[in-house]
Design a protein around this motif. Structure first.
Motif, short mmCIF file in Angstrom:
data_model
loop_
_atom_site.label_atom_id
_atom_site.label_comp_id
_atom_site.label_asym_id
_atom_site.label_seq_id
_atom_site.Cartn_x
_atom_site.Cartn_y
_atom_site.Cartn_z
N SER A 203 5.41 -6.16 -3.19
CA SER A 203 6.28 -4.83 -2.47
C SER A 203 5.32 -4.63 -0.88
O SER A 203 6.04 -4.06 -0.26
CB SER A 203 6.15 -3.05 -3.17
OG SER A 203 4.88 -3.17 -3.39
N ARG A 204 4.04 -6.06 -1.05
CA ARG A 204 3.67 -5.95 0.32
C ARG A 204 4.15 -7.30 1.38
O ARG A 204 3.24 -6.75 2.29
CB ARG A 204 2.66 -5.29 -0.01
CG ARG A 204 1.30 -5.52 1.06
CD ARG A 204 0.09 -4.84 0.14
NE ARG A 204 -0.96 -4.87 1.84
CZ ARG A 204 -2.23 -5.13 2.07
NH1 ARG A 204 -2.77 -5.15 0.72
NH2 ARG A 204 -2.67 -5.33 2.75
N LYS A 307 6.48 0.84 3.98
CA LYS A 307 7.68 0.68 2.99
C LYS A 307 8.32 -0.53 4.00
O LYS A 307 9.39 -0.24 4.95
CB LYS A 307 8.56 1.55 3.17
CG LYS A 307 9.62 1.93 1.97
CD LYS A 307 10.65 2.90 1.51
CE LYS A 307 11.49 2.66 0.71
NZ LYS A 307 12.73 3.62 0.05
#
Length: 373
Positions: A203-204, A307
């Motif tokens: 997610s990063r 995000k």
């Protein structure tokens, strides 16, 4: 027992930074070997998982046994508590130096991303590469590198990286480093960092590179499938030939077919285990185009975690994979996903048409037009 990240030694500011006002820090820390991925694999998995025989190509060699499947694709769902329990039972091992380096261009007020490199192999040269530093200035990126046996081939826990980015950011006046998205680079067994870290921290991560993977089981990470990845083999690399080129090259094809991986397979003809100056422009092109595709233009890491945009398979282009039976430079078909006429399930995924052109030129001529053209 000290199974937690070591405290920082006094931070050193280099006396001769590249530019007078560039941020350039270096630091050395003593860390025990229990942090290394090799130690984790040896001490936190069932013994039968060590019997994997190297088979990767399911289409040619048959469905692997459960032991083989798990060994080549450990799910890495290891909690920090489970790791600490293993350290308590086995001991933390000897301590070795790990060196960290950070560079942020003078003009960057807020870093929009961080290129994180294992210094194992070519990572040291990449960190200092003038074209990468030029791109970092243009895109407002920070560069971060670590080298030393407890971390350079992969590490546990993930906080080893996060804690240092946070502490460095505070010391450098760039607190956004604690939240900025990451681009990862690993050479040879440094793939144990770039691919496996992505499998749990996707997610990063906006993109990752495996340069001449030392063993292809490190690449086979379904958890990293939806993060754009670039796997670059050297045609004459002895590691590619063990057990065979055909078998090792299937790793991206199988990941594409079974997990719809957003991954690109690349073979650099007539080269061995190390990348050269002709290799870097393709890496820089991949970095640039994945950054544009995944990091929103309005993203501000100083306000917290970013995000990332999630691309779809259909949003990219596809490319025919290099044929080991033919070898050498090859003209490989590329086309937008919708109009690609080959096998869409196994073809290399290319983030956009601009990168597809660079990738095609690289496979045809061994070079692209420029750094991240």
């Amino acid at each position: 027992m000290s199974c937690f990240p070591a405290r920082f030694l006094p931070l050193l500011v280099l006396a001769t930074p590249l530019l007078a006002a560039d941020v350039e820090f270096t630091d050395t820390v003593q860390l025990p070997e229990c942090h290394s991925l090799g130690w984790v694999r040896a001490n936190t998995q069932p013994k039968e998982q060590k019997n994997w025989d190297g088979v990767l190509d399911e289409a040619k060699w048959g469905t692997p046994s459960p032991q083989q499947a798990v060994s080549r694709n450990w799910d890495w769902r290891l909690t920090d508590d489970e790791w600490r329990q293993a350290v308590a039972a086995k001991g933390e091992g000897k301590k070795e130096e790990v060196k960290f380096d950070l560079w942020i261009p003078e003009s960057v007020k807020t870093a929009r991303g961080i290129v994180v490199m294992s210094g194992h192999g070519s990572g040291e040269n990449l960190f200092k590469h003038p074209e990468l530093r030029k791109m970092a200035t243009e895109l407002n990126l920070a560069l971060f590198k670590f080298v030393g046996n407890p971390m350079q081939r992969g590490f546990w826990p993930r906080s080893l990286l996060y804690d240092r980015l946070k502490q460095y950011g505070e010391k450098a006046g760039h607190p956004e480093l604690a939240s900025a998205p990451l681009f990862l680079y690993g050479h040879s067994n440094g793939t144990g960092f770039s691919a496996i870290f992505t499998a749990t921290e996707g997610s990063r991560v906006w993109g990752w590179v495996s340069m001449r993977p030392g063993t292809t089981f490190q690449v086979y990470q379904p958890g990293a499938a939806q993060v754009p990845g670039l796997v670059i083999f050297g045609e004459d690399d002895p590691f590619l030939a063990r057990p065979s080129k055909e078998e090792n090259l299937t790793v991206v094809e199988v990941m594409r077919k079974k997990h719809a991986a957003l991954w690109t397979s690349t073979v650099e003809p007539k080269t061995g285990h190390g990348p050269g100056e002709k290799t870097w422009p393709l890496v820089f092109s991949f970095l640039r185009h994945t950054f544009a595709a995944r990091v929103p233009a309005e993203a501000d890491p100083s306000q917290g975690p970013v995000k990332l945009t999630m691309p779809t398979v259909e949003s990219g282009s596809l490319g025919k994979n290099w044929d080991p039976a033919v070898g050498g430079y090859q003209t490989l078909m590329t086309a937008p996903f919708a109009s690609y006429s080959g096998d869409k399930a196994t073809a290399s995924w290319l983030v956009n048409e601009a990168f597809a052109k660079d990738w095609q030129a690289f496979q045809k001529e061994g070079k692209v037009g420029g750094a991240g053209s």
